[in-house]
Design a protein around this motif. Structure first.
Motif, mmCIF file in Angstrom:
data_model
loop_
_atom_site.group_PDB
_atom_site.id
_atom_site.type_symbol
_atom_site.label_atom_id
_atom_site.label_comp_id
_atom_site.label_asym_id
_atom_site.label_seq_id
_atom_site.Cartn_x
_atom_site.Cartn_y
_atom_site.Cartn_z
ATOM 1 N N ASN A 11 11.261 102.165 19.095
ATOM 2 C CA ASN A 11 10.964 101.423 20.331
ATOM 3 C C ASN A 11 10.140 102.284 21.280
ATOM 4 N N ASP A 24 6.459 101.453 22.684
ATOM 5 C CA ASP A 24 6.237 101.311 24.139
ATOM 6 C C ASP A 24 5.667 102.571 24.792
ATOM 7 N N ASP A 25 5.383 103.574 23.994
ATOM 8 C CA ASP A 25 4.860 104.859 24.479
ATOM 9 C C ASP A 25 5.756 105.487 25.564
ATOM 10 N N CYS A 72 15.043 98.986 15.123
ATOM 11 C CA CYS A 72 13.841 98.404 15.726
ATOM 12 C C CYS A 72 13.222 97.332 14.821
ATOM 13 N N GLN A 103 1.093 98.638 17.238
ATOM 14 C CA GLN A 103 1.341 99.255 18.556
ATOM 15 C C GLN A 103 1.788 100.708 18.390
ATOM 16 N N THR A 141 -0.139 104.073 19.848
ATOM 17 C CA THR A 141 0.461 105.123 20.685
ATOM 18 C C THR A 141 0.164 106.500 20.101
#
Ligand code: F6P
Length: 353
Positions: free
Chosen positions: A49, A53-54, A80, A91, A95
């Motif tokens: 996660n 979400d960086d 996750c 995503q 990141t």
């Protein structure tokens, strides 16, 4: 498994799936080894996660001091589901590029390694897995980080249950974790001299393909023979009787089995579900040392250009196993232990005298 030659400057770590005692020791070893080889390390928070979400923290030597003895994980963990979707993987990969990460180390179980393999298809950095799960079910390594602590915790608890069971000549069913593998149940059961062990290795499981009717008959048959064993044992000896069972082996778990034994054969059993206590606590020496060896080996594997490998321990030596191989099968419980339980150790009607 391929080899990279680009020098590594920036390494990221995350801990994923069920936390396991010793994960902090592995994080510490990675950070110390990275510092030795002039690399910087960041940690993504809450498993994949944090990567999606960086959300990360810098991991300095100071940040990892005095954590070797702590259970859980300072980076936090999570399961996750997004890593099973193309968007999540994309995503995560963005990141890693944005943060200019050269290599990612994931400490977790087979689900986490599958996430890593999916990521490797989209991202060109190096990826390494470190086996961290109390379940010990990862193929290719003799032990996973956390397993030794979990069985010690289970043993300590069952020994205490034995004291009170002895005082009342009582029957207990103790349910242990392990998801779909019996390493914890089988090993803890052996070490506590449980009268019976009900686990995947010695107790054929009905599956979804088994027709409902025969599933029911099968369970009834197993229940009858277990009830018979207990009755004979208790008639001959006035002692406690402990059944150690793996979670997910019996529909409804230990409580359902206790109720069924009561209604079928009037046998009074107390169900005890040990639960998440098995996941916590200060790691035992074996887990601290294994985690430290694996953390250092992960950084050295990166320097050697390895990618898509899991750091493993086989016969007391560190090895590299392709992640693809590690996720293919579940590691089984030692066969000789299973045979010994079946033929020599379990308390059966024939072994009463
Ligand atoms: O994989 C570790 C483990 O503790 C298993 O033994 C258990 O089945 C599962 O995780 C429990 O998961 P959760 O904490 O998400 O309920």
């Amino acid at each position: 498994m391929s080899n990279h030659s680009k020098p590594i400057k920036r390494v990221a770590i995350l801990t994923s799936g069920g936390d396991a005692p010793g994960m902090n020791a592995a994080i510490r070893a990675i950070v110390l080894a990275a510092q030795h080889y002039q690399m910087t390390v960041i940690g993504f928070c809450s498993g994949f996660n944090g990567l999606i979400d960086d959300i990360s923290v810098p991991l300095s030597v100071k940040a990892v001091s005095h954590i070797i003895h702590k259970g859980g994980t300072i980076l936090k963990s999570a399961r996750c589901p997004a890593m099973q979707t193309p968007l999540g993987i994309q995503q995560a990969s963005s990141t890693l590029m944005k943060e200019k990460i050269d290599a990612l180390i994931v400490i977790g179980g087979d689900g986490s390694f599958n996430g890593l393999l999916a990521l490797q298809k989209q991202w060109s950095g190096q990826v390494i897995g470190i086996p961290g799960t109390i379940d010990n079910d990862i193929d290719g390594t003799d032990f996973t980080i956390g397993f030794s602590t979990a069985i010690n915790t289970a043993i300590e608890a069952i020994d205490k249950i034995r004291d009170t069971a002895d005082a009342f000549e009582r029957i207990f069913i103790v349910e242990l974790m392990g998801r779909h593998s019996g390493h914890i149940a089988f090993n803890a059961g052996i070490a506590c001299a449980a009268e019976q062990i009900i686990s995947f290795e010695n107790f054929a499981q009905t599956n979804n393909e088994t027709p409902h009717e025969s599933q029911h008959e099968d369970e009834q048959q197993k229940l009858l023979s277990l009830a018979q064993e207990i009755k004979i044992a208790q008639a001959n000896r006035h002692e406690s009787y402990i059944i150690v069972m793996a979670e997910n082996i019996w529909q409804g778990g230990a409580s359902a089995l206790a109720q069924q034994l009561q209604s079928l054969a009037n046998i009074d059993c107390t169900a005890c579900i040990l639960g998440h206590i098995q996941r916590g606590g200060s790691p035992v020496a074996k887990d601290r040392i294994l985690a430290t060896k694996m953390g250092v080996a992960a950084i050295q594997a990166l320097i050697a250009g390895k990618t898509s490998v899991m750091i493993a321990e086989q016969n007391n030596a560190i090895d590299h196993v392709a992640l693809q191989t590690a996720v293919m099968h579940q590691q089984g419980v030692c066969e000789s232990l299973i045979r010994a339980q079946e033929n020599i150790l379990a308390l059966t009607a024939q072994r009463q005298s």
